[in-house]
Design a protein around this motif. Structure first.
Motif, PDB file in Angstrom:
ATOM      1  N   ARG A   1      -5.391  17.134   9.002  1.00 13.14           N
ATOM      2  CA  ARG A   1      -4.880  17.275   7.633  1.00 13.14           C
ATOM      3  C   ARG A   1      -5.992  17.431   6.599  1.00 13.14           C
ATOM      4  NH1 ARG A   1      -1.242  14.722  10.650  1.00 13.14           N
ATOM      5  NH2 ARG A   1       0.975  14.737  10.059  1.00 13.14           N
ATOM      6  N   LEU A   2      -7.244  17.445   7.064  1.00 12.96           N
ATOM      7  CA  LEU A   2      -8.389  17.616   6.167  1.00 12.96           C
ATOM      8  C   LEU A   2      -8.950  19.023   6.291  1.00 12.96           C
ATOM      9  CD1 LEU A   2     -10.363  14.258   6.719  1.00 12.96           C
ATOM     10  CD2 LEU A   2      -8.754  14.802   4.875  1.00 12.96           C
ATOM     11  N   SER A   3      -9.471  19.545   5.201  1.00  8.44           N
ATOM     12  CA  SER A   3     -10.116  20.863   5.238  1.00  8.44           C
ATOM     13  C   SER A   3     -11.505  20.720   5.836  1.00  8.44           C
ATOM     14  CB  SER A   3     -10.221  21.419   3.817  1.00  8.44           C
ATOM     15  OG  SER A   3     -11.130  20.634   3.049  1.00  8.44           O
ATOM     16  N   PRO A   4     -12.116  21.826   6.301  1.00  2.00           N
ATOM     17  CA  PRO A   4     -13.489  21.755   6.817  1.00  2.00           C
ATOM     18  C   PRO A   4     -14.465  21.128   5.817  1.00  2.00           C
ATOM     19  CG  PRO A   4     -12.512  23.851   7.405  1.00  2.00           C
ATOM     20  CD  PRO A   4     -11.531  23.164   6.501  1.00  2.00           C
ATOM     21  N   LYS A   5     -14.283  21.419   4.542  1.00  2.00           N
ATOM     22  CA  LYS A   5     -15.160  20.858   3.512  1.00  2.00           C
ATOM     23  C   LYS A   5     -14.995  19.344   3.427  1.00  2.00           C
ATOM     24  CE  LYS A   5     -16.376  21.177  -1.378  1.00  2.00           C
ATOM     25  NZ  LYS A   5     -16.084  21.851  -2.690  1.00  2.00           N
ATOM     26  N   GLU A   6     -13.757  18.866   3.506  1.00  2.00           N
ATOM     27  CA  GLU A   6     -13.499  17.420   3.427  1.00  2.00           C
ATOM     28  C   GLU A   6     -14.034  16.705   4.666  1.00  2.00           C
ATOM     29  OE1 GLU A   6      -9.409  17.427   0.735  1.00  2.00           O
ATOM     30  OE2 GLU A   6      -9.316  17.835   2.897  1.00  2.00           O
ATOM     31  N   ILE A   7     -13.910  17.335   5.826  1.00  2.00           N
ATOM     32  CA  ILE A   7     -14.468  16.741   7.049  1.00  2.00           C
ATOM     33  C   ILE A   7     -15.986  16.678   6.945  1.00  2.00           C
ATOM     34  CG2 ILE A   7     -14.737  16.995   9.543  1.00  2.00           C
ATOM     35  CD1 ILE A   7     -12.026  18.391   9.596  1.00  2.00           C
ATOM     36  N   ALA A   8     -16.593  17.739   6.419  1.00  2.00           N
ATOM     37  CA  ALA A   8     -18.055  17.787   6.252  1.00  2.00           C
ATOM     38  C   ALA A   8     -18.535  16.668   5.343  1.00  2.00           C
ATOM     39  CB  ALA A   8     -18.468  19.142   5.694  1.00  2.00           C
ATOM     40  N   GLN A   9     -17.764  16.342   4.317  1.00  2.00           N
ATOM     41  CA  GLN A   9     -18.134  15.249   3.405  1.00  2.00           C
ATOM     42  C   GLN A   9     -18.132  13.907   4.136  1.00  2.00           C
ATOM     43  OE1 GLN A   9     -15.218  15.752   0.307  1.00  2.00           O
ATOM     44  NE2 GLN A   9     -16.443  17.258  -0.815  1.00  2.00           N
ATOM     45  N   GLU A  10     -17.205  13.740   5.045  1.00  2.68           N
ATOM     46  CA  GLU A  10     -17.159  12.503   5.829  1.00  2.68           C
ATOM     47  C   GLU A  10     -18.348  12.441   6.791  1.00  2.68           C
ATOM     48  OE1 GLU A  10     -15.004  10.132   5.223  1.00  2.68           O
ATOM     49  OE2 GLU A  10     -13.916  11.342   3.765  1.00  2.68           O
TER      50      GLU A  10
ATOM     51  N   ILE B   1       0.842  -1.209   0.000  1.00  7.75           N
ATOM     52  CA  ILE B   1       0.000   0.000   0.000  1.00  7.75           C
ATOM     53  C   ILE B   1       0.868   1.246   0.000  1.00  7.75           C
ATOM     54  CG2 ILE B   1      -1.691   1.326   1.337  1.00  7.75           C
ATOM     55  CD1 ILE B   1      -2.769  -1.350   2.357  1.00  7.75           C
ATOM     56  N   GLU B   2       1.905   1.241   0.823  1.00 11.98           N
ATOM     57  CA  GLU B   2       2.796   2.402   0.902  1.00 11.98           C
ATOM     58  C   GLU B   2       3.471   2.666  -0.451  1.00 11.98           C
ATOM     59  OE1 GLU B   2       4.063   2.183   5.642  1.00 11.98           O
ATOM     60  OE2 GLU B   2       5.264   1.132   4.129  1.00 11.98           O
ATOM     61  N   GLN B   3       3.815   1.599  -1.162  1.00 12.74           N
ATOM     62  CA  GLN B   3       4.421   1.755  -2.487  1.00 12.74           C
ATOM     63  C   GLN B   3       3.440   2.370  -3.477  1.00 12.74           C
ATOM     64  OE1 GLN B   3       5.827  -2.134  -3.574  1.00 12.74           O
ATOM     65  NE2 GLN B   3       7.524  -2.115  -2.097  1.00 12.74           N
ATOM     66  N   LEU B   4       2.189   1.896  -3.447  1.00 15.99           N
ATOM     67  CA  LEU B   4       1.164   2.433  -4.341  1.00 15.99           C
ATOM     68  C   LEU B   4       0.891   3.906  -4.043  1.00 15.99           C
ATOM     69  CD1 LEU B   4      -1.400  -0.524  -4.465  1.00 15.99           C
ATOM     70  CD2 LEU B   4       0.231   0.155  -6.236  1.00 15.99           C
ATOM     71  N   ILE B   5       0.902   4.259  -2.749  1.00 17.17           N
ATOM     72  CA  ILE B   5       0.696   5.664  -2.373  1.00 17.17           C
ATOM     73  C   ILE B   5       1.865   6.511  -2.849  1.00 17.17           C
ATOM     74  CG2 ILE B   5       0.506   7.265  -0.416  1.00 17.17           C
ATOM     75  CD1 ILE B   5      -0.982   5.075   1.111  1.00 17.17           C
TER      76      ILE B   5
ATOM     77  N   LEU C   1      -5.205   1.592  -5.969  1.00 22.99           N
ATOM     78  CA  LEU C   1      -5.659   1.644  -4.570  1.00 22.99           C
ATOM     79  C   LEU C   1      -7.177   1.520  -4.481  1.00 22.99           C
ATOM     80  CD1 LEU C   1      -3.279   4.461  -3.294  1.00 22.99           C
ATOM     81  CD2 LEU C   1      -3.343   2.108  -2.449  1.00 22.99           C
ATOM     82  N   LYS C   2      -7.892   2.190  -5.378  1.00 24.04           N
ATOM     83  CA  LYS C   2      -9.352   2.077  -5.390  1.00 24.04           C
ATOM     84  C   LYS C   2      -9.794   0.649  -5.657  1.00 24.04           C
ATOM     85  CE  LYS C   2     -10.360   6.848  -6.825  1.00 24.04           C
ATOM     86  NZ  LYS C   2     -10.925   7.710  -7.907  1.00 24.04           N
TER      87      LYS C   2
ATOM     88  N   TYR D   1      -4.066  10.538   2.707  1.00 25.06           N
ATOM     89  CA  TYR D   1      -4.136  10.384   1.242  1.00 25.06           C
ATOM     90  C   TYR D   1      -5.245   9.394   0.867  1.00 25.06           C
ATOM     91  CZ  TYR D   1      -2.810   9.089  -3.524  1.00 25.06           C
ATOM     92  OH  TYR D   1      -2.837   8.832  -4.879  1.00 25.06           O
ATOM     93  N   LEU D   2      -5.336   8.276   1.599  1.00 27.93           N
ATOM     94  CA  LEU D   2      -6.377   7.284   1.316  1.00 27.93           C
ATOM     95  C   LEU D   2      -7.765   7.828   1.614  1.00 27.93           C
ATOM     96  CD1 LEU D   2      -4.862   3.899   2.602  1.00 27.93           C
ATOM     97  CD2 LEU D   2      -5.145   4.675   0.242  1.00 27.93           C
ATOM     98  N   ILE D   3      -7.886   8.573   2.702  1.00 32.18           N
ATOM     99  CA  ILE D   3      -9.190   9.156   3.072  1.00 32.18           C
ATOM    100  C   ILE D   3      -9.673  10.099   1.963  1.00 32.18           C
ATOM    101  CG2 ILE D   3     -10.364  10.721   4.674  1.00 32.18           C
ATOM    102  CD1 ILE D   3      -9.947   7.987   5.860  1.00 32.18           C
TER     103      ILE D   3
END
Length: 449
Positions: free
Chosen positions: A79-88, A13-17, A25-26, A51-53
């Motif tokens: 490490r996530l923006s407010p918009k990215e957290i809101a999506q989660e 996984i680390e190599q793919l990232i 990865l998907k 990165y995966l999130i």
């Protein structure tokens, strides 16, 4: 077959990232269970996990975020923006979303909530944040299926289909009146077998267990355990149905409480983990160590007051650790049983009867151990007067320690203090002091020094 995480898989996984191979990865995580994905996240560094999130769909990552350790989640959210957290949060049930957003700073909370597109979902999260996290209000989720008592069966089914789209698992169907006050519950069997033109008021079950938003989490757990409930409705002060608590939520709560009690019993005053900073670990442990230190100094002071006994009967000195150990062990045993009983709501009835029972038990154990001490003294060639003194003192110490171990947790519980504190260094230290004092005091009376 259970998922087994290997170091080779993590390296892959680390190599793919590192190669930014998003498609691979998907494809790799396409059929992953969120709990297994969470395990993977915990093995990666924060940047790779983030990165995966960001890469994968929120339907997968939102569930995984709830499974990871709080420290790991905190680093990812930073490490996530407010918009990215809101999506989660948009993909989470309201109770989980409220737990996550409650971990953020207040200014970040406002930004995140403003980015949630579903206004009703956002409003529900804000409402849950008002409640204490250890109450039913803080544990409940807003997602549930409710039907009006005036509806027909056919109309009820149509409405249930609409509501169920937003509910992950439908444990129960709740019946409310026109003011949304809880009236009862609806059996799925009765719903399926009733005529379509019949009304809900004709078939619903009026008897339903419920809790209020202010009910303590431990009480919720006791009710759900006693009646084997998979979910329980929550009402406000006016009886209006406002949410439900499911079995998975209450299991998480019980697990958290058990961890806190275990730490407190071990003499750790804060909710800490092994990988926390040295400062946090020191702050959690030092207060109890200081208590133990003062207890030890108290014991030294007591022994100093009986220096004549140690001079004339030096054997008493060598048995001091035995007396202290027996006092501590018996006290912890007694307090552990009482604390467990208080947690399960099994400690009822007269306090006097409870103490009398504990005295009887301590008497039986104490006599058995005292006999063994006398036998040991005979075999070891110990002065029989001294052996008898040690035996009688130990019997007395065991009885007193049992009383202290029983009485203290009950009193703490009545005063609103967590009784788990009585199973740790507090009870051990206090019983050590009582035990050593009683040992030398009785020795002075029996041996006459």
């Amino acid at each position: 077959m259970a998922f087994l995480l290997t170091s080779e898989f993590v390296e892959h996984i680390e190599q793919l990232i590192a190669q930014k191979d998003g498609n691979a990865l998907k494809e790799l995580f396409l059929d992953f269970h969120f709990a297994d994905f969470a395990e993977v996240l915990e093995e990666l560094d924060s940047d790779d996990a983030t990165y995966l999130i960001k890469l994968l769909e929120s339907e997968i990552t939102s569930e995984a975020l709830m499974e990871v350790d709080e420290d790991v989640r905190e680093k990812i959210l930073d490490r996530l923006s407010p918009k990215e957290i809101a999506q989660e949060l948009a993909e989470m049930d309201t109770d989980d979303a409220a737990d996550v957003i409650g971990e953020l700073d207040e200014d970040i909370q406002k930004k995140v909530i403003s980015k949630i597109k579903d206004e009703e979902h956002a409003a529900d999260i804000v409402e849950l944040l008002k409640y204490d996290e250890d109450t039913a209000g803080g544990l409940m989720a807003k997602e549930l299926v409710r039907v009006k008592e005036t509806w027909t069966i056919a109309g009820c089914v149509r409405e249930m289909r609409r509501q169920a789209k937003n509910v992950t698992r439908v444990h129960s169907i709740y019946v409310v009146d026109k003011e949304d006050k809880l009236k009862g519950r609806l059996s799925l069997k009765d719903l399926l077998t009733a005529p379509e033109k019949a009304r809900i008021s004709d078939v619903y079950i009026p008897k339903v267990d419920y809790v209020t938003v202010h009910t303590e989490g431990e009480e919720v757990a006791r009710i759900m355990q006693r009646y084997d409930l998979e979910a329980i409705p929550v009402v406000d002060d006016h009886g209006v149905l406002v949410g439900r608590i499911t079995i998975d939520d209450i299991v998480d709560f019980i697990k958290d409480e058990a961890e806190k009690d275990y730490q407190m019993a071990a003499g750790i005053s804060s909710d800490v983990e092994a990988d926390d900073s040295i400062w946090l670990l020191t702050r959690a442990r030092l207060p109890w160590l200081v208590l133990g230190l003062f207890g030890g100094l108290g014991s030294v002071y007591i022994m100093k007051g009986f220096d004549e006994a140690i001079s004339n009967y030096v054997e008493l000195f060598f048995f001091t650790p035995l007396i202290a150990a027996m006092a501590g062990n018996v006290g912890v045993q007694s307090s552990a049983i009482i604390v467990q009983g208080l947690a399960n709501d099994n400690v009822k009835g007269s306090l006097f009867k409870r103490l009398l029972k504990e005295v009887g038990l301590a008497l039986i154990n104490g006599i058995a151990l005292a006999v063994l001490v006398i036998v040991f003294g005979y075999i070891a060639g110990l002065d029989q007067r001294v052996a008898f003194t040690i035996a009688i003192s130990m019997l007395s110490v065991i009885i007193v320690a049992a009383l202290v171990g029983t009485f203290v947790p009950i009193i703490l519980n009545k005063k609103g203090i967590d009784p788990a504190i009585a199973t740790g260094p507090f009870i051990t230290t206090s019983n050590d002091i009582f035990g050593i004092f009683l040992f030398f005091y009785l020795s002075k009376i029996i041996l006459g020094f």
